[in-house]
Design a protein around this motif. Sequence first.
Motif, short mmCIF file in Angstrom:
data_model
loop_
_atom_site.label_atom_id
_atom_site.label_comp_id
_atom_site.label_asym_id
_atom_site.label_seq_id
_atom_site.Cartn_x
_atom_site.Cartn_y
_atom_site.Cartn_z
N ARG A 199 8.59 -23.70 12.77
CA ARG A 199 7.35 -24.41 11.94
C ARG A 199 6.08 -23.36 12.20
O ARG A 199 6.08 -22.70 12.84
N GLY A 200 5.76 -23.14 10.77
CA GLY A 200 4.41 -22.16 10.67
C GLY A 200 5.28 -20.90 10.38
O GLY A 200 4.32 -19.80 10.75
N ALA A 201 6.33 -20.62 10.17
CA ALA A 201 6.71 -19.22 9.63
C ALA A 201 6.67 -19.09 8.02
O ALA A 201 7.55 -19.94 7.72
N ALA A 202 6.15 -18.25 7.66
CA ALA A 202 6.22 -17.82 6.33
C ALA A 202 7.58 -17.04 5.82
O ALA A 202 7.77 -17.19 4.75
N GLY A 203 7.95 -16.35 6.96
CA GLY A 203 9.33 -15.48 6.47
C GLY A 203 10.14 -15.84 7.70
O GLY A 203 9.95 -15.75 8.91
N ALA A 204 11.40 -15.44 7.29
CA ALA A 204 12.66 -15.27 8.12
C ALA A 204 13.55 -14.39 7.99
O ALA A 204 14.10 -14.36 6.70
N LEU A 205 14.14 -13.87 9.15
CA LEU A 205 15.19 -13.03 8.68
C LEU A 205 16.41 -13.85 9.25
O LEU A 205 16.43 -13.99 10.54
N LEU A 206 17.46 -14.07 8.78
CA LEU A 206 18.65 -14.66 9.01
C LEU A 206 19.75 -13.68 9.13
O LEU A 206 20.17 -13.03 8.17
N VAL A 207 20.21 -13.26 10.41
CA VAL A 207 21.00 -12.02 10.88
C VAL A 207 22.28 -12.55 10.89
O VAL A 207 22.46 -13.34 11.86
N TYR A 208 23.31 -11.63 10.44
CA TYR A 208 24.74 -12.03 11.12
C TYR A 208 25.17 -10.30 11.24
O TYR A 208 24.60 -9.38 10.93
N ASP A 209 26.31 -10.16 11.97
CA ASP A 209 26.82 -8.98 12.34
C ASP A 209 28.17 -8.82 11.42
O ASP A 209 29.17 -9.38 11.64
N ILE A 210 28.13 -7.48 10.52
CA ILE A 210 29.18 -7.21 9.61
C ILE A 210 30.77 -7.20 10.19
O ILE A 210 31.42 -7.39 9.74
N THR A 211 30.54 -6.80 11.65
CA THR A 211 31.66 -6.62 12.40
C THR A 211 32.16 -7.88 13.13
O THR A 211 33.52 -7.96 13.80
N ARG A 212 31.77 -9.05 13.01
CA ARG A 212 32.21 -10.13 13.70
C ARG A 212 32.02 -11.32 12.65
O ARG A 212 30.87 -12.11 12.40
N ARG A 213 33.30 -11.73 12.24
CA ARG A 213 33.19 -12.78 11.21
C ARG A 213 32.49 -14.15 11.57
O ARG A 213 32.07 -14.71 10.72
N GLU A 214 32.53 -14.54 12.85
CA GLU A 214 32.40 -15.75 13.28
C GLU A 214 30.69 -15.80 13.19
O GLU A 214 30.19 -16.90 12.70
N THR A 215 30.08 -14.71 13.26
CA THR A 215 28.47 -14.76 12.92
C THR A 215 28.21 -14.88 11.46
O THR A 215 27.02 -15.61 11.25
N PHE A 216 29.14 -14.54 10.54
CA PHE A 216 28.88 -14.91 9.11
C PHE A 216 29.18 -16.48 8.88
O PHE A 216 28.39 -17.15 8.07
N ASP A 217 30.13 -16.92 9.63
CA ASP A 217 30.73 -18.22 9.51
C ASP A 217 29.62 -19.22 9.79
O ASP A 217 29.53 -20.51 9.37
N HIS A 218 28.81 -18.85 10.77
CA HIS A 218 27.81 -19.55 11.46
C HIS A 218 26.36 -19.74 10.70
O HIS A 218 25.59 -20.42 10.98
N LEU A 219 26.43 -18.90 9.49
CA LEU A 219 25.06 -18.91 8.64
C LEU A 219 24.46 -20.10 8.27
O LEU A 219 23.55 -20.40 8.19
#
Length: 215
Positions: free
Chosen positions: A80-100
């Motif tokens: 709440r109250g964030a005008a910008g967000a960086l949504l980050v995953y690790d290109i070496t860990r597929r599960e972090t991409f799957d959780h996006l």
Amino acid sequence: MSNYTYDYIIKYIIIGDTGVGKSCLLLQFTDKRFQPAHDLTIGVEFGARFVDVEGKKIKLQIWDTAGQESFRSITRSYYRGAAGALLVYDITRRETFDHLLIWLDDARQHSNSNTTIMLIGNKSDLESKRAVSYAEGEAFARQHGLFFMETSAKTAENVEDAYVDTAKDIYEKIKQGVFDVTNEANGIKRGMHLQPGNTIPLDPSSGSNNCCNTG
């Protein structure tokens, strides 16, 4: 000295799974340094830095959130109250991409509908360990209306651009009247203007003391 300290303050939030390099991205941007080992973020970490966008002095206030499920309720309060967000995953860990999609749904449920979201594929320096292709990240971003960039918090590749390009989009929305800058709940605050002859020292940019175990 100029007769203002800044034109706008913009609030950012960094989200994503544990260990994707969120704290490193913050530290590289605010302090221009990388630390190869760290303790997990507990709750949130904070950093700030000034950037220039179209001649405007903009202070970015950046909240780095914990990726563990046990801190998710705390994290949600910072959407709440964030005008910008960086949504980050690790290109070496597929599960972090799957959780996006889980993170994205959470962000869109709890943040402003006009929040600019930049998808970040971090650790681009670890190409030999890549588990998620650039094309996959780009396709996810296109499908969900996000900006996209691959970065390396270790080498600083594209880290500056990730923050500044997000700020540019937010500033464009300010100019178009998308954001009501009189309402700080939107994550934007008008600058602090000074009378001629009076000076107030600029707020020192503060970086997170947190560091990272990987790029």
